[in-house]
Scaffold this motif. Structure first.
Motif, short mmCIF file in Angstrom:
data_model
loop_
_atom_site.label_atom_id
_atom_site.label_comp_id
_atom_site.label_asym_id
_atom_site.label_seq_id
_atom_site.Cartn_x
_atom_site.Cartn_y
_atom_site.Cartn_z
N ALA A 152 65.83 -55.94 110.20
CA ALA A 152 65.78 -56.10 108.63
C ALA A 152 66.03 -57.06 108.10
O ALA A 152 65.53 -57.50 107.62
CB ALA A 152 66.63 -55.04 108.13
N GLU A 153 67.09 -57.58 108.46
CA GLU A 153 67.55 -59.38 108.00
C GLU A 153 66.63 -60.44 108.53
O GLU A 153 66.01 -60.63 107.72
CB GLU A 153 68.96 -59.13 109.56
CG GLU A 153 68.86 -61.41 108.34
CD GLU A 153 70.24 -62.36 109.09
OE1 GLU A 153 70.47 -62.50 108.73
OE2 GLU A 153 70.89 -60.82 109.91
N LEU B 179 63.32 -59.76 108.60
CA LEU B 179 61.75 -59.26 107.83
C LEU B 179 62.47 -59.66 106.44
O LEU B 179 61.23 -60.43 105.54
CB LEU B 179 62.13 -58.18 107.72
CG LEU B 179 60.78 -56.94 108.64
CD1 LEU B 179 60.77 -56.07 108.56
CD2 LEU B 179 59.23 -57.93 109.11
N THR B 180 63.21 -59.72 105.70
CA THR B 180 63.91 -60.52 104.35
C THR B 180 63.59 -62.05 104.14
O THR B 180 63.20 -62.62 103.48
CB THR B 180 65.47 -60.36 104.30
OG1 THR B 180 65.90 -58.88 103.92
CG2 THR B 180 65.61 -60.82 102.75
N LYS B 181 64.58 -62.55 105.79
CA LYS B 181 64.02 -63.80 105.59
C LYS B 181 62.15 -64.20 106.29
O LYS B 181 62.10 -65.21 105.58
CB LYS B 181 64.81 -64.50 107.33
CG LYS B 181 66.02 -64.64 107.56
CD LYS B 181 66.91 -65.32 106.50
CE LYS B 181 68.57 -65.38 106.95
NZ LYS B 181 69.23 -66.19 106.09
N GLN C 96 59.94 -63.06 104.13
CA GLN C 96 59.91 -63.14 102.91
C GLN C 96 60.27 -64.66 102.64
O GLN C 96 59.33 -65.31 101.75
CB GLN C 96 60.26 -62.26 102.48
CG GLN C 96 59.50 -60.69 102.70
CD GLN C 96 60.29 -59.47 102.11
OE1 GLN C 96 61.28 -59.30 101.82
NE2 GLN C 96 59.47 -58.32 102.16
N PHE C 97 61.26 -65.09 102.93
CA PHE C 97 61.89 -66.49 102.08
C PHE C 97 60.84 -67.24 102.69
O PHE C 97 60.12 -68.11 101.99
CB PHE C 97 63.22 -66.00 102.34
CG PHE C 97 64.14 -65.46 101.58
CD1 PHE C 97 64.13 -64.43 100.97
CD2 PHE C 97 65.56 -65.26 101.78
CE1 PHE C 97 64.63 -63.66 99.89
CE2 PHE C 97 66.39 -64.05 101.57
CZ PHE C 97 66.07 -63.80 100.11
N HIS D 48 57.59 -67.28 101.01
CA HIS D 48 57.05 -68.01 99.98
C HIS D 48 57.30 -69.35 99.85
O HIS D 48 57.28 -69.96 98.94
CB HIS D 48 58.81 -67.29 98.94
CG HIS D 48 58.53 -67.47 97.26
ND1 HIS D 48 59.98 -68.77 97.20
CD2 HIS D 48 58.19 -67.10 96.54
CE1 HIS D 48 59.91 -68.59 96.03
NE2 HIS D 48 58.71 -68.18 94.82
N ARG E 214 58.99 -61.10 115.61
CA ARG E 214 59.21 -60.07 115.20
C ARG E 214 58.33 -58.49 115.97
O ARG E 214 59.33 -57.64 115.74
CB ARG E 214 58.47 -60.14 113.57
CG ARG E 214 58.39 -58.82 112.22
CD ARG E 214 56.95 -58.15 112.35
NE ARG E 214 56.98 -57.30 111.92
CZ ARG E 214 55.82 -56.12 112.28
NH1 ARG E 214 55.82 -56.98 113.03
NH2 ARG E 214 56.12 -54.63 111.65
#
Length: 122
Positions: free
Chosen positions: A33-34, A36-38, A40-41, A44, A107
């Motif tokens: 989960a962490e 996947l957030t990274k 996304q960052f 971006h 991932r």
């Protein structure tokens, strides 16, 4: 940003090679989960740098065009300044692109491990 990405990738590599084989499903899901957030960052960040790189490439092409139409020292200097900025942006964008691609592969490894942990509990 480059140092941050490389350090984070080392953390993920360490998790995959050392901790993941014995980690609980909950721990794997937490790391995933962490991660996947990274991702996304970083995606971006990659998009922003793509926009900036394309902008500088357009500015460089415009400056070269102006230098060809109306050769002068200021127009040539402007073209060289844009080139000096464009080259590092291209290399940094390439770095971001390659690292995000590596993140996708890592991932997948973590997701497969979660599936394996999930099926072994069934």
């Amino acid at each position: 940003m480059k140092k941050y990405i490389l350090e984070y990738m080392n953390v993920i590599d360490t998790f995959i090679s050392v901790e993941m084989p014995t980690a609980s499903l909950e721990r794997k899901q937490e790391v995933l989960a962490e991660f996947l957030t990274k991702i996304q960052f970083f995606q971006h960040e990659r998009l922003i740098h793509l926009i900036v790189t394309v902008l500088f490439a357009l500015l460089e092409m415009s400056a070269v065009y102006v230098s060809m139409i109306s050769p002068s020292l200021p127009s040539v200097a402007l073209s060289l300044m844009f080139l000096v900025l464009l080259v590092p942006y291209i290399f940094f964008y390439e770095f971001l692109e390659n690292e995000v691609q590596k993140m996708y592969l890592k991932r997948d490894v973590i997701v497969e491990s979660c599936k394996g942990s999930n099926s072994s509990k069934s």
